[in-house]
Design an enzyme around this catalytic site. Structure first.
Site, mmCIF file in Angstrom:
data_model
loop_
_atom_site.group_PDB
_atom_site.id
_atom_site.type_symbol
_atom_site.label_atom_id
_atom_site.label_comp_id
_atom_site.label_asym_id
_atom_site.label_seq_id
_atom_site.Cartn_x
_atom_site.Cartn_y
_atom_site.Cartn_z
ATOM 1 N N LYS A 40 0.835 -1.210 0.000
ATOM 2 C CA LYS A 40 0.000 0.000 0.000
ATOM 3 C C LYS A 40 0.865 1.253 0.000
ATOM 4 C CE LYS A 40 -2.873 0.834 3.646
ATOM 5 N NZ LYS A 40 -2.682 2.192 4.195
ATOM 6 N N SER A 41 1.848 1.305 0.878
ATOM 7 C CA SER A 41 2.699 2.507 0.977
ATOM 8 C C SER A 41 3.421 2.774 -0.344
ATOM 9 C CB SER A 41 3.749 2.306 2.070
ATOM 10 O OG SER A 41 3.131 2.238 3.328
ATOM 11 N N GLY A 81 -4.865 8.140 5.336
ATOM 12 C CA GLY A 81 -3.928 9.078 5.951
ATOM 13 C C GLY A 81 -2.720 9.312 5.064
ATOM 14 N N ARG A 135 -8.434 12.472 12.510
ATOM 15 C CA ARG A 135 -7.004 12.194 12.711
ATOM 16 C C ARG A 135 -6.161 13.480 12.682
ATOM 17 N NH1 ARG A 135 -5.521 7.117 9.096
ATOM 18 N NH2 ARG A 135 -3.581 7.306 10.271
ATOM 19 N N GLN A 165 4.757 9.102 7.290
ATOM 20 C CA GLN A 165 3.873 10.016 6.554
ATOM 21 C C GLN A 165 4.340 11.450 6.721
ATOM 22 O OE1 GLN A 165 -0.134 9.111 7.797
ATOM 23 N NE2 GLN A 165 -0.128 7.152 6.725
ATOM 24 N N ASP A 211 1.688 -1.165 11.794
ATOM 25 C CA ASP A 211 0.368 -1.611 11.327
ATOM 26 C C ASP A 211 0.099 -3.081 11.673
ATOM 27 O OD1 ASP A 211 -0.118 0.891 10.293
ATOM 28 O OD2 ASP A 211 0.677 0.394 8.314
ATOM 29 N N LYS A 234 -4.629 5.912 14.597
ATOM 30 C CA LYS A 234 -4.777 5.228 13.303
ATOM 31 C C LYS A 234 -6.248 5.316 12.872
ATOM 32 C CE LYS A 234 -0.499 4.296 12.795
ATOM 33 N NZ LYS A 234 0.241 5.066 11.809
#
Ligand code: S3P
Length: 429
Positions: A21-22, A94, A122, A169, A316, A343
């Site tokens: 995903k990242s 996010g 968030r 992030q 995660d 999260k």
């Protein structure tokens, strides 16, 4: 309500977990800033990454979906993004929001971001603060969505920023903004977080220097994009099978092509320390990222202790590691996990509430961590997912390894692993 049944036989077979995903997010963002087309293979077609595609398209980037998991991205160059004619919706993501706040902070046009209910809660101040120090300007109420990024007339200033929390992030937002700064930007973090942005910037020809926990980015006039990027399988998705395979009698699973970047592979260290039977095979490098096949077989696990130092390398995976701990022999102590509170939901509270339904008395909240008592009696129960994909998948594996579970709002797995339930069914046969 979705029923996950208790597994009566082992999980066996091969799995190609979906793309990371990242890395999928970053591949579309950087390709969108390139002057030449980039083919992206094994892209994660999960809802979060689709939010990134949607936002980049709104700024004029062409993204063609060639096959199920292949994209052709035709970017607009570092200085060619266009003002969107609509509000950009980051959905539940996010990563989309924080990285794009960094990217848009330096653009000559204004952009307004929104997102779903979870994302609205968030904290974004952690990104707005350093970006503001670089000269960017935002309007929002107390750093929450909706956030408008004001168009810039001057280049951003370069900064030296010491991040108070380890967050990839935040680091990435600063590095992306740093592409447009007047000089070198340096960011430091208390513990190393995932370095996919640094690796991918380097693959796009950007001078990136690293020294201990500091990263420096030097602006350049244009990116030199690779022709293609192959996204490795997501270790955060592989994590569910690593634990399921460890817990369920008779299991033997081969996970193919999983990203094992050392800034992401903390779960392998923790599970091995717990006594897991895991083999790493066929290690190689693809598109600047380490990749391997991972074999997992059932093993008898014991409790463990881990804390802040390793946290960014497995952030995660805490919900699924907590499942392993419930089934392990002895206690597990998890410390320094305060970031789990911000999260998709407060995962510390979610783990405590839901796991105690399936194994009463097993989880205690202690400060910013958990104490988990392994080996207590198990029962079937109805559990809430909090619309959090990682809670839904961790609870599913809990149910499969234990006495079954009924999941309220199970569809949130689409965020990162749309085929998760199908795969569980296939392996369990
Ligand atoms: C991510 C960084 C982590 C992680 C998230 C993805 C990224 O968040 O939890 O799922 O792609 O950079 P933080 O940077 O907030 O720790």
């Amino acid at each position: 309500m979705k029923k996950i049944r208790a597994q009566t036989s082992g999980l066996t077979g091969e799995i190609m977990v979906p793309g990371d995903k990242s890395i999928s997010h970053r591949s579309v963002m950087l390709s969108g800033l390139a002057d030449t087309p980039v083919y992206i293979r094994n892209f994660l077609r999960g809802a979060d990454c689709l939010s990134t595609i949607d936002c980049m398209r709104a700024m004029g980037v062409t993204v063609e979906e060639i096959g199920e998991t292949e994209l052709k991205v035709t970017g607009r160059g570092l200085y060619g993004l266009r003002a969107p004619s609509r509000v950009l919706d980051a959905g539940n993501s996010g990563t989309t929001l924080r990285l794009l706040l960094g990217l848009t902070a330096a653009q000559p046009f204004s952009v307004t971001f929104t997102g779903d209910k979870s994302l609205q809660k968030r904290p974004m101040g952690r990104v707005l603060k350093p970006l503001t120090a670089m000269g960017a300007s935002f309007s929002s109420q107390e750093g929450r969505l909706p956030i408008t990024v004001q168009g810039q007339t001057e280049p951003l200033q370069s900064i030296y920023y010491e991040m108070p929390v380890a967050s990839a992030q935040v680091k990435s937002a600063i590095l992306l903004a740093g592409l447009y700064a007047s000089g070198d930007t340096v960011v430091t973090e208390p513990y190393p977080s995932r370095d996919h942005t640094e690796r991918m910037l380097a693959a796009f020809g950007v001078p990136i220097m690293r020294h201990h926990n500091a990263v420096k980015v030097r602006p350049i006039g244009e990116l030199m994009a690779p022709e293609d990027i192959t996204v490795p399988g997501d270790i955060s998705s592989a994590a569910y099978w690593l634990v399921a395979g460890s817990l369920i009698y008779g299991s033997n699973i081969l996970l193919k092509n999983v990203g094992v970047n050392p800034t992401r592979s903390g779960i392998l260290d923790v599970l091995k320390h717990m006594g897991a039977n895991i083999d790493i095979l066929n290690r190689h490098t693809e598109s600047g990222e380490e990749v391997a096949d991972i074999r997992v077989r059932r093993a008898r696990l014991k409790g463990t202790t881990f804390g802040a130092g390793i946290m960014p390398r497995l952030i995660d995976e805490v919900p699924i590691i907590a499942v392993a701990a419930v089934f392990a022999h002895g206690d597990t102590i998890i410390e320094g996990a305060g970031e789990l509170r911000v999260k998709e939901t407060d995962r510390l509270v979610a783990i405590k509430n839901e796991f105690n339904k399936l194994s009463p008395g097993s989880v205690e909240l202690k400060g910013d961590g958990l104490v988990i008592h392994g080996g207590l009696p198990l029962q079937r129960a109805e559990c809430a997912t909090y619309d959090d994909h990682r809670m839904a998948m961790a609870l599913s594996i809990f149910g499969a390894a234990g006495d079954g579970v009924y999941l309220d709002r199970p569809d949130c797995v689409d965020i990162s692993y749309p085929a998760f339930y199908e795969t569980l069914k296939r392996l369990g046969r």
